[in-house]
Motif scaffolding. Structure first.
Motif, PDB file in Angstrom:
ATOM      1  N   PHE A  11       0.825  -1.208   0.000  1.00 28.51           N
ATOM      2  CA  PHE A  11       0.000   0.000   0.000  1.00 28.51           C
ATOM      3  C   PHE A  11       0.870   1.274   0.000  1.00 28.51           C
ATOM      4  O   PHE A  11       0.949   1.988  -1.016  1.00 28.51           O
ATOM      5  N   ILE A  12       1.550   1.559   1.079  1.00 29.14           N
ATOM      6  CA  ILE A  12       2.316   2.814   1.170  1.00 29.14           C
ATOM      7  C   ILE A  12       3.531   2.762   0.240  1.00 29.14           C
ATOM      8  O   ILE A  12       3.822   3.715  -0.489  1.00 29.14           O
ATOM      9  N   ASP A  31      10.045  -6.960  -2.743  1.00 27.21           N
ATOM     10  CA  ASP A  31       8.811  -7.310  -2.033  1.00 27.21           C
ATOM     11  C   ASP A  31       8.597  -8.805  -2.212  1.00 27.21           C
ATOM     12  O   ASP A  31       8.777  -9.329  -3.314  1.00 27.21           O
ATOM     13  N   HIS A  35       1.878  -9.757   0.794  1.00 25.81           N
ATOM     14  CA  HIS A  35       0.705  -8.885   0.952  1.00 25.81           C
ATOM     15  C   HIS A  35       0.615  -7.873  -0.189  1.00 25.81           C
ATOM     16  O   HIS A  35      -0.454  -7.341  -0.471  1.00 25.81           O
ATOM     17  N   TYR A 140       3.405  -6.653  17.687  1.00 30.27           N
ATOM     18  CA  TYR A 140       3.663  -5.803  16.512  1.00 30.27           C
ATOM     19  C   TYR A 140       4.328  -4.491  16.954  1.00 30.27           C
ATOM     20  O   TYR A 140       5.306  -4.046  16.346  1.00 30.27           O
ATOM     21  N   LYS A 144       8.019  -3.343  15.774  1.00 27.94           N
ATOM     22  CA  LYS A 144       8.259  -2.114  15.000  1.00 27.94           C
ATOM     23  C   LYS A 144       9.225  -1.211  15.761  1.00 27.94           C
ATOM     24  O   LYS A 144       9.956  -0.427  15.160  1.00 27.94           O
TER      25      LYS A 144
HETATM   26  N1  LIG Z   1      -0.861   1.470   7.051  1.00 31.90           N
HETATM   27  C1  LIG Z   1      -0.692   2.094   8.195  1.00 31.90           C
HETATM   28  O1  LIG Z   1      -1.608   2.738   8.726  1.00 31.90           O
HETATM   29  C2  LIG Z   1       0.667   2.072   8.874  1.00 31.90           C
HETATM   30  C3  LIG Z   1       0.792   2.743  10.088  1.00 31.90           C
HETATM   31  C4  LIG Z   1       2.017   2.712  10.745  1.00 31.90           C
HETATM   32  C5  LIG Z   1       3.106   2.089  10.161  1.00 31.90           C
HETATM   33  N2  LIG Z   1       2.951   1.423   9.004  1.00 31.90           N
HETATM   34  C6  LIG Z   1       4.121   0.749   8.431  1.00 31.90           C
HETATM   35  O2  LIG Z   1       4.256   1.125   7.076  1.00 31.90           O
HETATM   36  C7  LIG Z   1       4.818   0.041   6.334  1.00 31.90           C
HETATM   37  C8  LIG Z   1       3.967  -0.257   5.111  1.00 31.90           C
HETATM   38  O3  LIG Z   1       2.670  -0.646   5.559  1.00 31.90           O
HETATM   39  P1  LIG Z   1       1.442  -0.854   4.566  1.00 31.90           P
HETATM   40  O4  LIG Z   1       0.224  -0.446   5.288  1.00 31.90           O
HETATM   41  O5  LIG Z   1       1.782  -0.274   3.250  1.00 31.90           O
HETATM   42  O6  LIG Z   1       1.410  -2.439   4.493  1.00 31.90           O
HETATM   43  P2  LIG Z   1       1.486  -3.455   3.247  1.00 31.90           P
HETATM   44  O7  LIG Z   1       1.274  -4.819   3.805  1.00 31.90           O
HETATM   45  O8  LIG Z   1       0.593  -3.003   2.160  1.00 31.90           O
HETATM   46  O9  LIG Z   1       3.002  -3.286   2.788  1.00 31.90           O
HETATM   47  C9  LIG Z   1       4.036  -4.089   3.300  1.00 31.90           C
HETATM   48  C10 LIG Z   1       4.694  -4.788   2.124  1.00 31.90           C
HETATM   49  O10 LIG Z   1       5.802  -5.542   2.616  1.00 31.90           O
HETATM   50  C11 LIG Z   1       5.834  -6.795   1.925  1.00 31.90           C
HETATM   51  N3  LIG Z   1       6.526  -7.740   2.801  1.00 31.90           N
HETATM   52  C12 LIG Z   1       6.090  -8.283   3.960  1.00 31.90           C
HETATM   53  N4  LIG Z   1       7.031  -9.083   4.475  1.00 31.90           N
HETATM   54  C13 LIG Z   1       8.097  -9.052   3.630  1.00 31.90           C
HETATM   55  C14 LIG Z   1       9.371  -9.682   3.626  1.00 31.90           C
HETATM   56  N5  LIG Z   1       9.749 -10.517   4.604  1.00 31.90           N
HETATM   57  N6  LIG Z   1      10.207  -9.420   2.594  1.00 31.90           N
HETATM   58  C15 LIG Z   1       9.840  -8.583   1.577  1.00 31.90           C
HETATM   59  N7  LIG Z   1       8.637  -7.979   1.534  1.00 31.90           N
HETATM   60  C16 LIG Z   1       7.777  -8.196   2.551  1.00 31.90           C
HETATM   61  C17 LIG Z   1       4.370  -7.151   1.671  1.00 31.90           C
HETATM   62  O11 LIG Z   1       4.195  -8.038   0.586  1.00 31.90           O
HETATM   63  C18 LIG Z   1       3.764  -5.766   1.403  1.00 31.90           C
HETATM   64  O12 LIG Z   1       3.787  -5.485   0.019  1.00 31.90           O
HETATM   65  C19 LIG Z   1       4.946  -1.133   7.302  1.00 31.90           C
HETATM   66  O13 LIG Z   1       6.272  -1.182   7.754  1.00 31.90           O
HETATM   67  C20 LIG Z   1       4.008  -0.765   8.435  1.00 31.90           C
HETATM   68  O14 LIG Z   1       4.424  -1.311   9.652  1.00 31.90           O
HETATM   69  C21 LIG Z   1       1.757   1.400   8.326  1.00 31.90           C
END
Ligand SMILES: NC(=O)c1ccc[n+]([C@@H]2O[C@H](COP(=O)([O-])OP(=O)(O)OC[C@H]3O[C@@H](n4cnc5c(N)ncnc54)[C@H](O)[C@@H]3O)[C@@H](O)[C@H]2O)c1
Length: 311
Positions: A11-12, A31, A35, A140, A144
């Motif tokens: 997503f992000i 990636d 997910h 979690y 983090k």
């Molecule tokens: N979405 C939110 O509100 C939010 C808030 C705080 C922090 N975050 C942090 O932002 C980051 C992105 O979050 P997001 O919401 O986009 O989630 P997301 O799941 O859409 O993105 C995470 C990506 O990491 C990939 N991934 C997972 N494990 C992996 C591994 N071992 N090796 C390679 N790729 C891997 C997944 O396939 C996914 O594409 C994360 O680190 C999350 O902790 C997100």
């Protein structure tokens, strides 16, 4: 600049990849697609389906020689972290450590890390600033937070610059309803299907929602500022879950009443992050109110649906 983005199909990460490609950088994405979705990575970026804990990391660093690494790959589900803490720690803690070791080996100048408001636990005061005690409530939150220490230590020991971002609840297009800030995508999903959304508790709990494009602009600013800092990235605006649903209904023309269910155990009542440090360090300010971000999300998804229909 040569940039490596982990989690860039998620997503992000995918929005960040879009932006850095548009800005003319040479972007590589790693990636494991656990997910993320490959089609979310723009074709101009080099893509490796690989795990940050895997042996292929070395070859990828060797090939792309990044100057800056953005680390977004993570296990992001709080419930999974409670059910499978080893898996959660393996990805979030050991994955970051593996990445840092490669940053050191290949002379990376800076790492930008996506941490979370989850590190703070229950707020002792609001808005929560970066000096607020860190007391995660979930595995979690712990997984983090631990990498923040490793990043600081790698910086002190080996001179790798860093910016650690603690995000509030992020929302926007491409968000999976399973994610951390999932309530908006869950509601949108339910409304699109004509189903009744559930609200846990009385709905007057508040969250600090930030639009993904504002998260991306903070990350882009970190290329040249925010060095050696841990910064909240948020709107610093509380929005109630009831107010959110009302707004979504008015924007989508839906008339539904939520189904109220008992509050989830351990749910935080109010969560707002102070963003003053990010504003002054990054010369950044969030551009989207919740209403503007939601309108942009709806417009983006409508366009994506039209494109899919034309294919
Ligand atoms: N979405 C939110 O509100 C939010 C808030 C705080 C922090 N975050 C942090 O932002 C980051 C992105 O979050 P997001 O919401 O986009 O989630 P997301 O799941 O859409 O993105 C995470 C990506 O990491 C990939 N991934 C997972 N494990 C992996 C591994 N071992 N090796 C390679 N790729 C891997 C997944 O396939 C996914 O594409 C994360 O680190 C999350 O902790 C997100």
């Amino acid at each position: 600049m040569r940039i490596l983005i982990t989690g860039g199909a998620g997503f992000i990460g995918s929005h960040l990849t879009d932006r850095l490609v548009e800005d003319g950088h040479e972007v590589t994405v790693i990636d494991n697609l656990s997910h993320g979705k490959k089609h979310q990575v723009p074709p101009q970026a080099r893509f490796y389906e690989a795990d940050v804990t895997g042996p292929e990391l070395d070859g990828i660093f060797e090939a792309c020689r990044p100057e800056v690494v953005y680390h977004h790959a993570a296990q992001i589900n709080v419930v999974t972290s409670l059910q499978q803490p080893l898996k959660d720690a393996g990805t979030n803690i050991l994955g970051t450590l593996a990445l840092l070791m490669h940053c050191k080996k290949y002379g990376v100048k800076k790492i930008v890390y996506a941490s979370s408001a989850a590190v703070y636990g229950t707020p002792q005061y609001l808005p929560v600033d970066e000096r607020h005690p860190v007391k995660p409530l979930s595995f979690y939150g712990i997984s983090k937070h631990s990498p923040e220490h490793y990043i600081e230590a790698f910086s002190a020991l080996y001179g790798i610059d860093y910016t650690i971002f603690r995000y509030a609840n992020v929302y926007g297009p491409r968000q999976d309803p399973e994610g951390e800030g999932g309530v908006i995508s869950i509601f949108l999903n339910k409304l699109a299907k004509g189903e009744v959304p559930a609200i846990f508790g009385d709905g007057y709990q508040t969250r600090d929602f930030i639009y993904v494009k504002d998260i991306v602009s903070a990350n882009a600013a970190a290329l040249t500022s925010g060095g050696g800092r841990t910064l909240n990235v948020s709107c610093n605006v509380p929005s109630s879950v009831n107010g959110l649903l009302e707004l979504l209904c008015s924007l989508t023309g839906n008339k539904v009443t939520a189904e109220y269910k008992p509050a989830l155990p351990g749910d935080i009542r109010h969560s707002v992050l102070c963003n003053e440090a990010a504003k002054s360090e990054l010369i950044w300010t969030p551009q989207y109110s919740l209403e503007e971000g939601l309108k942009d999300t709806l417009a983006f998804e409508k366009m994506a649906d039209q494109t899919n229909d034309e294919k």
